[in-house]
Enzyme design. Structure first.
Site, mmCIF file in Angstrom:
data_model
loop_
_atom_site.group_PDB
_atom_site.id
_atom_site.type_symbol
_atom_site.label_atom_id
_atom_site.label_comp_id
_atom_site.label_asym_id
_atom_site.label_seq_id
_atom_site.Cartn_x
_atom_site.Cartn_y
_atom_site.Cartn_z
ATOM 1 N N PHE A 107 -10.574 -3.688 11.367
ATOM 2 C CA PHE A 107 -11.656 -3.603 10.379
ATOM 3 C C PHE A 107 -11.165 -4.119 9.049
ATOM 4 O O PHE A 107 -9.960 -4.341 8.863
ATOM 5 C CB PHE A 107 -12.188 -2.172 10.240
ATOM 6 C CG PHE A 107 -11.131 -1.112 10.040
ATOM 7 C CD1 PHE A 107 -10.612 -0.859 8.782
ATOM 8 C CD2 PHE A 107 -10.647 -0.369 11.110
ATOM 9 C CE1 PHE A 107 -9.645 0.124 8.588
ATOM 10 C CE2 PHE A 107 -9.695 0.609 10.937
ATOM 11 C CZ PHE A 107 -9.186 0.851 9.663
ATOM 12 N N TYR A 112 0.782 -1.231 0.000
ATOM 13 C CA TYR A 112 0.000 0.000 0.000
ATOM 14 C C TYR A 112 0.815 1.283 0.000
ATOM 15 O O TYR A 112 0.249 2.360 -0.180
ATOM 16 C CB TYR A 112 -0.988 -0.026 1.176
ATOM 17 C CG TYR A 112 -2.035 -1.098 0.983
ATOM 18 C CD1 TYR A 112 -3.100 -0.899 0.113
ATOM 19 C CD2 TYR A 112 -1.934 -2.332 1.624
ATOM 20 C CE1 TYR A 112 -4.054 -1.886 -0.102
ATOM 21 C CE2 TYR A 112 -2.876 -3.333 1.416
ATOM 22 C CZ TYR A 112 -3.936 -3.101 0.547
ATOM 23 O OH TYR A 112 -4.866 -4.078 0.322
#
Length: 406
Positions: free
Chosen positions: A406, A125
């Site tokens: 999450f 990322y």
């Protein structure tokens, strides 16, 4: 090369997209029972998927909005990226790059200043502007040696609550902790069914205990015990493994640790992703009973609107520095920013430090030092004296920590 189309997920396509995510992470398609539990948390909103020429999803990039506490206490709307994957037979075709670009453009168009995720791999990322901004430590405490100092954690009571009670009460209790430190995120209603209720009502044997102080319930812990006995060590106690522990006050925090370290027939208390500055050893007469087993990256952050994000946080006392920021995905962020204790402005002044948006994102919450990243070349120092000033400006008293998956 096979063609694909990246677009927003329509209502009714969520389950097929969840199956693509599960497959990309080497999981299994959701059963009807699992889907019934996941559906409230896996809505079509915030999802973009890649579809093949037949309209079948082959990649997914999902998010939902939360609030993230930044240094100084302000809470910023943040896109929590909670599911990114590409089906194995469609990788290396540009699908991930396209989905991440479409997702970032959507965040920018909606005026969301930050995005955050938990990275499955640390090498993925950074190229999309994300930087590791919070870290956690793994701890292992030798229970037989863990004697608490006199008076530690004795000002309240701890009690078990049932799974149904936990589902009903813990969300409101967690809300008391929001804003406790940089990196902390809110948990919107859609988060709880998929990430909390499935755990405490599942078959993992998790227990939930709540601490109560003078003002009522003020902390909770979720844990499971793992049988560590074998033929060579039949007397060995269980491992008590903490999934999460949150407290509104230091007294509640100490009380929960007192409870955990007093559970009988336990040889080890362990937990992953705890705050780097959590002073567990200071509770004990023998601090060597506490071992740090790992340091791991936790929350990866992405400044979507650099000016808005920089203006939202507070700064230490030092002379301003001019940062020159480069952002390949969102070129509107390119430019120079004068950052000081009195505020942040775009500027045409000469730059003191030059860095890309991923590096700035990793430093934004207060973890790490400009001076360390200057040594590795991630920060280019055009004025050597500015490096020390930037360290002071971005420093935070408490280590940033997220504490929510999450």
């Amino acid at each position: 090369m096979s063609e694909f189309l990246v677009r927003a997920v329509a209502e009714g396509e969520q389950r097929a997209c969840l199956d693509v995510l599960a497959e990309s992470l080497h999981g299994k398609p959701a059963t009807d029972e699992v889907w019934a539990k996941m559906a409230p948390s896996w809505t079509a909103a915030g999802k973009f998927a890649a579809f093949d020429e037949h309209g079948a999803p082959v990649g997914i990039a999902s998010s939902f909005d939360v609030e993230l506490t930044v240094p100084g206490g302000q809470k910023l709307v943040t896109a929590a990226v909670d599911g990114v994957g590409v089906r194995a037979d469609w990788t290396r075709r540009g699908i991930l790059t396209t989905m991440m670009a479409v997702q970032l453009e959507d965040f920018a168009a909606r005026g969301v200043p930050l995005a955050a995720l938990h990275a499955s791999e640390a090498v993925i990322y950074g190229r999309f502007g994300y930087g590791a901004a919070t870290f956690g430590k793994g701890v292992s405490i030798e229970r037989p040696r863990a004697r608490l100092r006199d008076g530690v954690g004795r000002t309240g009571e701890v009690r078990f609550i049932t799974p149904d009670e936990a589902v009903e009460r813990v969300p409101a209790l967690y809300h008391r902790f929001e804003g406790a430190r940089p990196g902390f995120v809110s948990r919107p209603p859609a988060w709880w069914p998929g990430f909390f209720e499935r755990v405490v009502k599942g078959d993992g044997g998790y227990r939930v205990a709540v601490h109560s102080g003078p003002d009522g319930d003020d902390g909770f812990v979720v844990y499971q015990t793992i049988d560590a006995r074998d033929r060579q060590a039949p007397e060995r106690g269980a491992i008590l493994d903490i999934r999460e522990l949150h407290a509104a006050t230091p007294q509640a925090w100490a009380g929960l640790w007192r409870f955990l370290l007093s559970v009988d027939l336990v040889s080890e208390v362990s937990g992953r992703g705890r705050p780097l500055d959590e002073p567990i050893a200071e509770l004990l007469t023998d601090p060597r009973a506490v071992n740090t087993t790992e340091i791991i990256d936790d929350l990866w952050l992405r400044l979507v609107d650099v000016l808005a994000a920089l203006r939202a946080r507070s700064y230490g006392t030092a002379e301003p520095v001019v940062l020159e920021v480069h952002d390949k995905q969102l070129p509107d962020n390119n430019g120079r920013y004068a950052v000081g204790p009195d505020g942040v402005e775009r500027t045409s002044a000469e730059a003191d430090l030059r860095l890309d948006v991923a590096t700035l994102s990793s430093l934004y919450l207060g973890h790490g030092l400009f001076s360390d990243l200057a040594l590795s070349g991630r920060v280019e120092a055009l004025d050597e004296a500015a490096v020390a000033r930037a360290d002071v400006l971005f420093h935070t008293a408490r280590s940033p920590w997220c504490g929510t998956f999450f």
